[in-house]
Scaffold this motif. Sequence first.
Motif, PDB file in Angstrom:
ATOM      1  N   LEU A 321       0.825  -1.199   0.000  1.00 33.40           N
ATOM      2  CA  LEU A 321       0.000   0.000   0.000  1.00 33.40           C
ATOM      3  C   LEU A 321       0.860   1.249   0.000  1.00 33.40           C
ATOM      4  O   LEU A 321       1.982   1.243   0.496  1.00 33.40           O
ATOM      5  N   ASN A 322       0.306   2.315  -0.522  1.00 36.79           N
ATOM      6  CA  ASN A 322       0.910   3.634  -0.376  1.00 36.79           C
ATOM      7  C   ASN A 322       0.322   4.242   0.903  1.00 36.79           C
ATOM      8  O   ASN A 322      -0.771   4.795   0.901  1.00 36.79           O
ATOM      9  N   HIS A 323       1.052   4.107   1.989  1.00 37.82           N
ATOM     10  CA  HIS A 323       0.508   4.498   3.290  1.00 37.82           C
ATOM     11  C   HIS A 323       0.278   6.008   3.402  1.00 37.82           C
ATOM     12  O   HIS A 323      -0.536   6.448   4.219  1.00 37.82           O
ATOM     13  N   GLU A 324       0.975   6.769   2.578  1.00 36.95           N
ATOM     14  CA  GLU A 324       0.771   8.222   2.625  1.00 36.95           C
ATOM     15  C   GLU A 324      -0.672   8.593   2.269  1.00 36.95           C
ATOM     16  O   GLU A 324      -1.191   9.607   2.726  1.00 36.95           O
ATOM     17  N   GLU A 325      -1.311   7.770   1.453  1.00 38.71           N
ATOM     18  CA  GLU A 325      -2.683   8.058   1.038  1.00 38.71           C
ATOM     19  C   GLU A 325      -3.665   7.972   2.205  1.00 38.71           C
ATOM     20  O   GLU A 325      -4.745   8.555   2.147  1.00 38.71           O
ATOM     21  N   TYR A 326      -3.296   7.242   3.251  1.00 36.87           N
ATOM     22  CA  TYR A 326      -4.216   7.005   4.362  1.00 36.87           C
ATOM     23  C   TYR A 326      -3.860   7.793   5.619  1.00 36.87           C
ATOM     24  O   TYR A 326      -4.521   7.656   6.649  1.00 36.87           O
ATOM     25  N   GLN A 327      -2.806   8.597   5.543  1.00 35.86           N
ATOM     26  CA  GLN A 327      -2.427   9.379   6.713  1.00 35.86           C
ATOM     27  C   GLN A 327      -3.554  10.337   7.102  1.00 35.86           C
ATOM     28  O   GLN A 327      -4.309  10.809   6.267  1.00 35.86           O
TER      29      GLN A 327
END
Length: 400
Positions: A321-327
């Motif tokens: 996952l691109n965790h930055e998208e869920y910050q």
Amino acid sequence: MNIKKKLFVALGIIGIGCIVLIGYSALRFSPEYMLRIIKYGNSDINDYGIFPARKINKAEEPFYYRKTEQINGDEFVISYQYGNQEKVEALNTLLEKSGTTAFIVIANDQLVYEGYFNDYDRNSINTSFSAAKSFVSLLIGLAIDDGSIQSVHEPITNYITELAGTDFELITIEDLLLMRSPISYKEGKFWFGDDAKTYYMPDLRELAMKRTKLAEGTDGNFHYNNYHPLLLGIILERSTGKAVAAYMEEKLWKRIGTEYGASWSLDSEQTGFEKMESGINARAIDFAKVGSLILQDGVWEGEEIISKQWLQKSTIVETPLNHEEYQNSFLADRNTGYGYMWYSVSNDENYDVYALGKYSQIIYVSQKYKTVVVRNGFGNGEVDWWPDVIRNLIEQLHVQ
């Protein structure tokens, strides 16, 4: 002026201020909206009783899961996290004390556990809250399958023409499903917040089409937004020519062996629009059948109900996952992806997917272990994250 007089004056000023604020809010929004806020306050699992609803009829030939050796909930021990501390409890004890109303486990299409708690039983109605959004995703897929909607890549203004000629033309159906549109959404602020408005306003179509605005700086990141399912509901109505609940009855509910009728709460009798962000009211055993449909790649009793391609595309967000998208969201650091209104988490070479609503209303599907779990409740109890509890249970069940 003595202390009593000062207190009296202060209370009077506060009272007048409240009256003015309520009056202003009633004029700005609607008197019915304000009455609902004042009378009902925070949302509750019994809210299906305060809204009008559209009936959804059951299947003509109900399907009954075959029962096999049952989990002994008094002896089956489950571990879970609360406040980042490890806890251990017998399953039945945890379910009873956590505000659970229904808990069902289907393994290899067989019923291995069915428990009801806190004065609920098999016939009791459970409301979906935001798990309804996953149903919305299914309905969009069904509408694409039957040609009512051409593609998720269409601009929403193809169907909501009132927004044509504005920047809303840049928003696609997929943007709404992914919760990644630039439509502004602000939580909190009591009756001024979007949570309350999208729950209690008596004309949700008007709210979604005329009272939304775009925000800057969203950058296409995940932002949970209840205006999205409302707009999708309008698209479903206009593309299929049917009320959303009627379309769901025809295309889904009556085709998967449901044992009971269901309903979908409406914003008001006058406008008759389904509360797309929540409000599907059904029995837990029938919620399980939706999970079984997902597990079986959209096929029910040999008949394709919804395409496998749609389910794979809509339910699974592949890792990494691109965790930055869920910050700055409730999914931050949970290693959980959000697809087309379904959650997914990697499980070796497979993915577990689930629908999730307030107070942890869950339909959980594990492809790896061919298991479906339904949890309904009026609270989360002392549990940090119910999907983790369910995954732990499924893994233990298949080790034993």
